[in-house]
Design a protein around this motif. Sequence first.
Motif, mmCIF file in Angstrom:
data_model
loop_
_atom_site.group_PDB
_atom_site.id
_atom_site.type_symbol
_atom_site.label_atom_id
_atom_site.label_comp_id
_atom_site.label_asym_id
_atom_site.label_seq_id
_atom_site.Cartn_x
_atom_site.Cartn_y
_atom_site.Cartn_z
ATOM 1 N N GLY A 130 -3.059 2.370 21.065
ATOM 2 C CA GLY A 130 -2.324 1.711 22.143
ATOM 3 C C GLY A 130 -2.391 0.193 22.092
ATOM 4 O O GLY A 130 -1.672 -0.491 22.815
ATOM 5 N N GLY A 131 -3.245 -0.348 21.216
ATOM 6 C CA GLY A 131 -3.432 -1.798 21.144
ATOM 7 C C GLY A 131 -2.223 -2.511 20.552
ATOM 8 O O GLY A 131 -1.398 -1.912 19.859
ATOM 9 N N ALA A 132 -2.150 -3.822 20.822
ATOM 10 C CA ALA A 132 -0.958 -4.596 20.440
ATOM 11 C C ALA A 132 -0.778 -4.692 18.927
ATOM 12 O O ALA A 132 0.340 -4.520 18.416
ATOM 13 N N ILE A 133 -1.847 -4.966 18.173
ATOM 14 C CA ILE A 133 -1.712 -5.029 16.712
ATOM 15 C C ILE A 133 -1.371 -3.648 16.166
ATOM 16 O O ILE A 133 -0.482 -3.491 15.321
ATOM 17 N N ALA A 134 -2.067 -2.634 16.669
ATOM 18 C CA ALA A 134 -1.808 -1.262 16.218
ATOM 19 C C ALA A 134 -0.352 -0.864 16.433
ATOM 20 O O ALA A 134 0.246 -0.177 15.586
ATOM 21 N N GLN A 135 0.225 -1.297 17.545
ATOM 22 C CA GLN A 135 1.631 -0.970 17.818
ATOM 23 C C GLN A 135 2.546 -1.540 16.739
ATOM 24 O O GLN A 135 3.515 -0.902 16.329
ATOM 25 N N HIS A 136 2.233 -2.737 16.257
ATOM 26 C CA HIS A 136 3.027 -3.321 15.163
ATOM 27 C C HIS A 136 2.835 -2.530 13.873
ATOM 28 O O HIS A 136 3.802 -2.274 13.143
ATOM 29 N N VAL A 137 1.581 -2.142 13.584
ATOM 30 C CA VAL A 137 1.307 -1.346 12.370
ATOM 31 C C VAL A 137 2.101 -0.038 12.415
ATOM 32 O O VAL A 137 2.755 0.341 11.440
ATOM 33 N N ILE A 138 2.058 0.617 13.569
ATOM 34 C CA ILE A 138 2.807 1.872 13.750
ATOM 35 C C ILE A 138 4.296 1.621 13.526
ATOM 36 O O ILE A 138 4.985 2.396 12.845
ATOM 37 N N GLY A 139 4.790 0.512 14.078
ATOM 38 C CA GLY A 139 6.201 0.168 13.910
ATOM 39 C C GLY A 139 6.591 -0.005 12.453
ATOM 40 O O GLY A 139 7.672 0.437 12.024
ATOM 41 N N PHE A 140 5.706 -0.629 11.655
ATOM 42 C CA PHE A 140 5.987 -0.824 10.227
ATOM 43 C C PHE A 140 5.943 0.486 9.444
ATOM 44 O O PHE A 140 6.623 0.624 8.416
ATOM 45 N N LEU A 141 5.153 1.458 9.903
ATOM 46 C CA LEU A 141 4.899 2.664 9.101
ATOM 47 C C LEU A 141 5.608 3.921 9.583
ATOM 48 O O LEU A 141 5.754 4.871 8.814
ATOM 49 N N GLN A 142 6.045 3.961 10.840
ATOM 50 C CA GLN A 142 6.421 5.252 11.434
ATOM 51 C C GLN A 142 7.626 5.917 10.778
ATOM 52 O O GLN A 142 7.771 7.135 10.842
ATOM 53 N N GLU A 143 8.490 5.140 10.129
ATOM 54 C CA GLU A 143 9.648 5.760 9.485
ATOM 55 C C GLU A 143 9.455 5.951 7.985
ATOM 56 O O GLU A 143 10.374 6.365 7.284
ATOM 57 N N ASN A 144 8.248 5.648 7.513
ATOM 58 C CA ASN A 144 7.954 5.826 6.094
ATOM 59 C C ASN A 144 7.615 7.287 5.822
ATOM 60 O O ASN A 144 6.648 7.823 6.358
ATOM 61 N N LYS A 145 8.417 7.913 4.990
ATOM 62 C CA LYS A 145 8.253 9.361 4.731
ATOM 63 C C LYS A 145 6.952 9.685 3.997
ATOM 64 O O LYS A 145 6.507 10.822 3.982
ATOM 65 N N ASP A 146 6.350 8.662 3.370
ATOM 66 C CA ASP A 146 5.114 8.886 2.613
ATOM 67 C C ASP A 146 3.862 8.748 3.478
ATOM 68 O O ASP A 146 2.753 8.910 2.989
ATOM 69 N N ILE A 147 4.047 8.413 4.761
ATOM 70 C CA ILE A 147 2.918 8.209 5.675
ATOM 71 C C ILE A 147 2.986 9.227 6.809
ATOM 72 O O ILE A 147 4.013 9.370 7.471
ATOM 73 N N ASP A 148 1.873 9.917 7.022
ATOM 74 C CA ASP A 148 1.760 10.912 8.103
ATOM 75 C C ASP A 148 0.766 10.358 9.127
ATOM 76 O O ASP A 148 -0.444 10.363 8.901
ATOM 77 N N LEU A 149 1.281 9.844 10.251
ATOM 78 C CA LEU A 149 0.451 9.144 11.231
ATOM 79 C C LEU A 149 -0.127 10.086 12.290
ATOM 80 O O LEU A 149 0.582 10.931 12.827
ATOM 81 N N THR A 150 -1.404 9.894 12.586
ATOM 82 C CA THR A 150 -2.033 10.493 13.765
ATOM 83 C C THR A 150 -2.530 9.350 14.637
ATOM 84 O O THR A 150 -3.268 8.477 14.170
#
Length: 211
Positions: A11-31
């Motif tokens: 939920g943190g501000a930096i983490a939100q940016h990281v998630i934004g950069f990675l969430q549509e990358n098909k090679d990354i499975d985020l939890t």
Amino acid sequence: MSTKVLVLGAGGAIAQHVIGFLQENKDIDLTLFARDTQQLAFLGSMSKIISGDVLNREELTNAINGQDIVYANLAGDVDKMAKVISETMTQQGVKRLLFVTCLGVYDEVAGKFGEWNNRMIGSELERYGKATRIIEKSGLDYTVVRPSWLTDKDETDYETTQKGEPFIGTEVARKAVGAYIADVILHPEKDVKASVGVNKPGVYGDKPAFY
């Protein structure tokens, strides 16, 4: 096969940016792991979302199990969290860790900026320093990330310094720190067993301009 990445403190501000950069990358499975998951609801079904407390070993073990990379961006008792995270990762056989602390943990910030930084961060610096040492002694393939003073500017420019080099950049955008972290997650062989300062190029002085 996709790389499984656990974000602690999602939920943190930096983490939100990281998630934004990675969430549509098909090679990354985020939890995504956070105490308050309501602010993650906008992500819909794009990521797995877990509500939990890092200091609860059972919840943390369940989250870390089966992951390839753990990225921790936490506040509060970061020294205790570093200990629990590194122990749990070792038990679960997960090696790659990115852990965010802060500038000044090695007294690496020179001159007047260093004096100002130590005064402003105060006792928190001791806690972040302890967390940094725990991670460095953990035996994990860690990257400690030490951002400068953070802004909400919409920019991704950053430069890095390694442990042992003076830290002179007075500020950096949260989005830029997120860009660095996302790059390491996508290239996990980068900056292994390293402690990396992240700052905006060319912005040096006695303190951040916004103070």
